[in-house]
Design a protein around this motif. Structure first.
Motif, PDB file in Angstrom:
ATOM      1  N   SER A 139       0.842  -1.197   0.000  1.00 13.23           N
ATOM      2  CA  SER A 139       0.000   0.000   0.000  1.00 13.23           C
ATOM      3  C   SER A 139       0.878   1.247   0.000  1.00 13.23           C
ATOM      4  CB  SER A 139      -0.926  -0.016   1.212  1.00 13.23           C
ATOM      5  OG  SER A 139      -0.152  -0.110   2.385  1.00 13.23           O
ATOM      6  N   ALA A 140       0.277   2.384  -0.342  1.00 10.70           N
ATOM      7  CA  ALA A 140       0.996   3.657  -0.373  1.00 10.70           C
ATOM      8  C   ALA A 140       1.585   3.937   1.006  1.00 10.70           C
ATOM      9  CB  ALA A 140       0.047   4.767  -0.805  1.00 10.70           C
ATOM     10  N   ARG A 141       2.855   4.376   1.034  1.00  6.70           N
ATOM     11  CA  ARG A 141       3.530   4.598   2.304  1.00  6.70           C
ATOM     12  C   ARG A 141       4.767   5.456   2.121  1.00  6.70           C
ATOM     13  NH1 ARG A 141       4.566  -1.174   4.213  1.00  6.70           N
ATOM     14  NH2 ARG A 141       2.579  -1.464   3.186  1.00  6.70           N
ATOM     15  N   GLU A 142       5.238   5.966   3.245  1.00  6.17           N
ATOM     16  CA  GLU A 142       6.492   6.706   3.289  1.00  6.17           C
ATOM     17  C   GLU A 142       7.222   6.340   4.572  1.00  6.17           C
ATOM     18  OE1 GLU A 142       7.394   9.600   5.271  1.00  6.17           O
ATOM     19  OE2 GLU A 142       5.573   9.722   6.436  1.00  6.17           O
ATOM     20  N   SER A 143       8.480   6.704   4.634  1.00  8.21           N
ATOM     21  CA  SER A 143       9.326   6.417   5.805  1.00  8.21           C
ATOM     22  C   SER A 143       9.446   4.928   6.103  1.00  8.21           C
ATOM     23  CB  SER A 143       8.817   7.159   7.039  1.00  8.21           C
ATOM     24  OG  SER A 143       8.937   8.549   6.845  1.00  8.21           O
ATOM     25  N   HIS A 144       9.395   4.097   5.076  1.00 10.30           N
ATOM     26  CA  HIS A 144       9.614   2.671   5.265  1.00 10.30           C
ATOM     27  C   HIS A 144      11.104   2.366   5.122  1.00 10.30           C
ATOM     28  CE1 HIS A 144       8.445   3.728   1.221  1.00 10.30           C
ATOM     29  NE2 HIS A 144       8.544   2.536   0.709  1.00 10.30           N
ATOM     30  N   ALA A 145      11.480   1.141   5.412  1.00  6.70           N
ATOM     31  CA  ALA A 145      12.875   0.711   5.325  1.00  6.70           C
ATOM     32  C   ALA A 145      13.015  -0.296   4.192  1.00  6.70           C
ATOM     33  CB  ALA A 145      13.306   0.075   6.644  1.00  6.70           C
ATOM     34  N   GLY A 158       6.675   1.612   7.659  1.00  2.94           N
ATOM     35  CA  GLY A 158       6.357   2.913   7.105  1.00  2.94           C
ATOM     36  C   GLY A 158       5.056   3.444   7.668  1.00  2.94           C
ATOM     37  N   SER A 159       4.642   4.580   7.142  1.00  2.00           N
ATOM     38  CA  SER A 159       3.355   5.149   7.556  1.00  2.00           C
ATOM     39  C   SER A 159       2.534   5.489   6.329  1.00  2.00           C
ATOM     40  CB  SER A 159       3.554   6.387   8.442  1.00  2.00           C
ATOM     41  OG  SER A 159       4.206   7.405   7.733  1.00  2.00           O
ATOM     42  N   GLY A 160       1.210   5.403   6.492  1.00  2.00           N
ATOM     43  CA  GLY A 160       0.287   5.610   5.390  1.00  2.00           C
ATOM     44  C   GLY A 160      -0.463   6.926   5.489  1.00  2.00           C
ATOM     45  N   GLU A 161      -1.423   7.075   4.603  1.00  2.00           N
ATOM     46  CA  GLU A 161      -2.149   8.338   4.433  1.00  2.00           C
ATOM     47  C   GLU A 161      -2.837   8.857   5.690  1.00  2.00           C
ATOM     48  OE1 GLU A 161      -4.283   8.722   0.660  1.00  2.00           O
ATOM     49  OE2 GLU A 161      -3.402   6.778   0.171  1.00  2.00           O
ATOM     50  N   TYR A 166       2.678   0.804   9.593  1.00  2.00           N
ATOM     51  CA  TYR A 166       2.718  -0.562   9.081  1.00  2.00           C
ATOM     52  C   TYR A 166       3.861  -1.330   9.731  1.00  2.00           C
ATOM     53  CZ  TYR A 166      -0.196   1.321   5.333  1.00  2.00           C
ATOM     54  OH  TYR A 166      -1.195   1.914   4.616  1.00  2.00           O
ATOM     55  N   ASN A 167       3.651  -2.637   9.908  1.00  3.45           N
ATOM     56  CA  ASN A 167       4.737  -3.510  10.348  1.00  3.45           C
ATOM     57  C   ASN A 167       4.823  -4.731   9.438  1.00  3.45           C
ATOM     58  OD1 ASN A 167       2.491  -4.922  11.182  1.00  3.45           O
ATOM     59  ND2 ASN A 167       3.325  -5.495  13.175  1.00  3.45           N
ATOM     60  N   ASP A 168       4.461  -4.525   8.169  1.00  2.00           N
ATOM     61  CA  ASP A 168       4.489  -5.619   7.210  1.00  2.00           C
ATOM     62  C   ASP A 168       5.804  -5.646   6.432  1.00  2.00           C
ATOM     63  OD1 ASP A 168       3.929  -3.224   5.945  1.00  2.00           O
ATOM     64  OD2 ASP A 168       2.398  -4.040   4.625  1.00  2.00           O
ATOM     65  N   VAL A 169       6.087  -6.803   5.832  1.00  2.00           N
ATOM     66  CA  VAL A 169       7.272  -6.995   4.997  1.00  2.00           C
ATOM     67  C   VAL A 169       6.786  -7.395   3.613  1.00  2.00           C
ATOM     68  CG1 VAL A 169       9.352  -8.388   4.621  1.00  2.00           C
ATOM     69  CG2 VAL A 169       8.704  -7.716   6.942  1.00  2.00           C
ATOM     70  N   TRP A 170       7.363  -6.771   2.577  1.00  2.00           N
ATOM     71  CA  TRP A 170       7.051  -7.103   1.194  1.00  2.00           C
ATOM     72  C   TRP A 170       8.336  -7.463   0.470  1.00  2.00           C
ATOM     73  CZ3 TRP A 170       2.355  -7.216  -1.435  1.00  2.00           C
ATOM     74  CH2 TRP A 170       1.239  -6.832  -0.677  1.00  2.00           C
TER      75      TRP A 170
END
Length: 185
Positions: A139-145, A158-161, A166-170
Motif C-alpha cells: 500500500s501507499a507509504r512513506e518512511s519505510h525501510a 512505514g506510515s500511510g495516508e 505498518y509492520n508488514d514486509v514485502w
C-alpha cells in the motif's frame, strides 16, 4: 563545533572528516532523499527529497545526481525521457541487477502518498515503471525501510495516508521485476 558542508567517513579509523568538493554543481539542501552506491563502489546516485520546511514553501524533488567519490564531484543526471516518478520524499531506493535504481513509495507534503515502483537504468539513463503496475503490491507509504538481499528487495513498515503505521514486509523479485508478495512466517 558545527560545520556546514560535506563529510567523509573513514571506517577504518572510525572518524569523520570534512572535505571540499571540486565542483560547483551540487544538489540543493534537502531531507528524506535516498542515496545508493553504484556497482563500482566509487560513485553513488542521489534521488528526490524535500527542500525547506513543511508549510513554509517546501519543494519536493524528482532530480538525480551522481556523486563521484574519486573526483569529489557532483554531476546532474538528466534522464533521456520525460517519463519519471513524481517529486517525492520519504521513499526507499536500492541498486538492483548491477545497473537499476529501484525506487518505491514516498509522499509529497502528505497530500499524496505513493505506492508506485520505478526503475532507473544507469546505463540507458531512462526511468521505467514496474512492468506490472496493477498486480498486488504494498500500500501507499512513506518512511519505510528497505534492503537488497540476493535477488530481492525487502521493504518493511512505514506510515500511510491516515497516519497508519505498518509492520508488514514485502518482497520484490529483481529478476522478474514483480512484487512477490509477503513472506509467510
Amino acid at each position: 563545533t558545527r560545520y556546514s558542508g560535506d563529510w567523509s567517513s573513514d571506517v577504518y579509523r572510525s572518524t569523520w572528516c570534512p572535505f571540499s568538493l571540486s565542483t560547483e554543481t551540487i544538489p540543493s539542501k534537502r531531507t528524506r532523499a535516498t542515496m545508493n552506491a553504484l556497482e563500482n563502489q566509487t560513485s553513488a546516485l542521489l534521488f528526490g527529497g524535500r527542500e525547506g520546511y513543511r508549510f513554509l514553501g517546501d519543494k519536493y524533488c524528482d532530480d538525480l545526481f551522481l556523486f563521484d567519490a574519486t573526483r569529489t564531484e557532483w554531476f546532474p543526471v538528466r534522464p533521456r525521457s520525460n517519463l519519471m516518478p513524481a517529486p517525492r520524499a520519504g521513499h526507499v531506493s536500492e541498486l538492483i541487477n548491477g545497473r537499476q535504481l529501484f525506487v518505491h513509495g514516498g509522499f509529497d507534503d502528505g497530500a499524496c502518498f505513493y505506492n508506485d515502483t520505478w526503475l532507473f537504468d544507469v546505463v540507458s539513463c531512462q526511468w521505467t515503471r514496474t512492468p506490472y503496475p496493477n498486480e498486488v503490491s504494498p500500500s501507499a507509504r512513506e518512511s519505510h525501510a528497505s534492503v537488497s538481499l540476493g535477488g530481492s528487495v525487502l521493504i518493511y513498515g512505514g506510515s500511510g495516508e491516515s497516519g497508519q503505521l505498518y509492520n508488514d514486509v514485502w518482497v520484490y523479485d529483481t529478476s522478474s521485476l514483480r512484487w512477490a508478495g509477503q513472506p509467510r512466517c
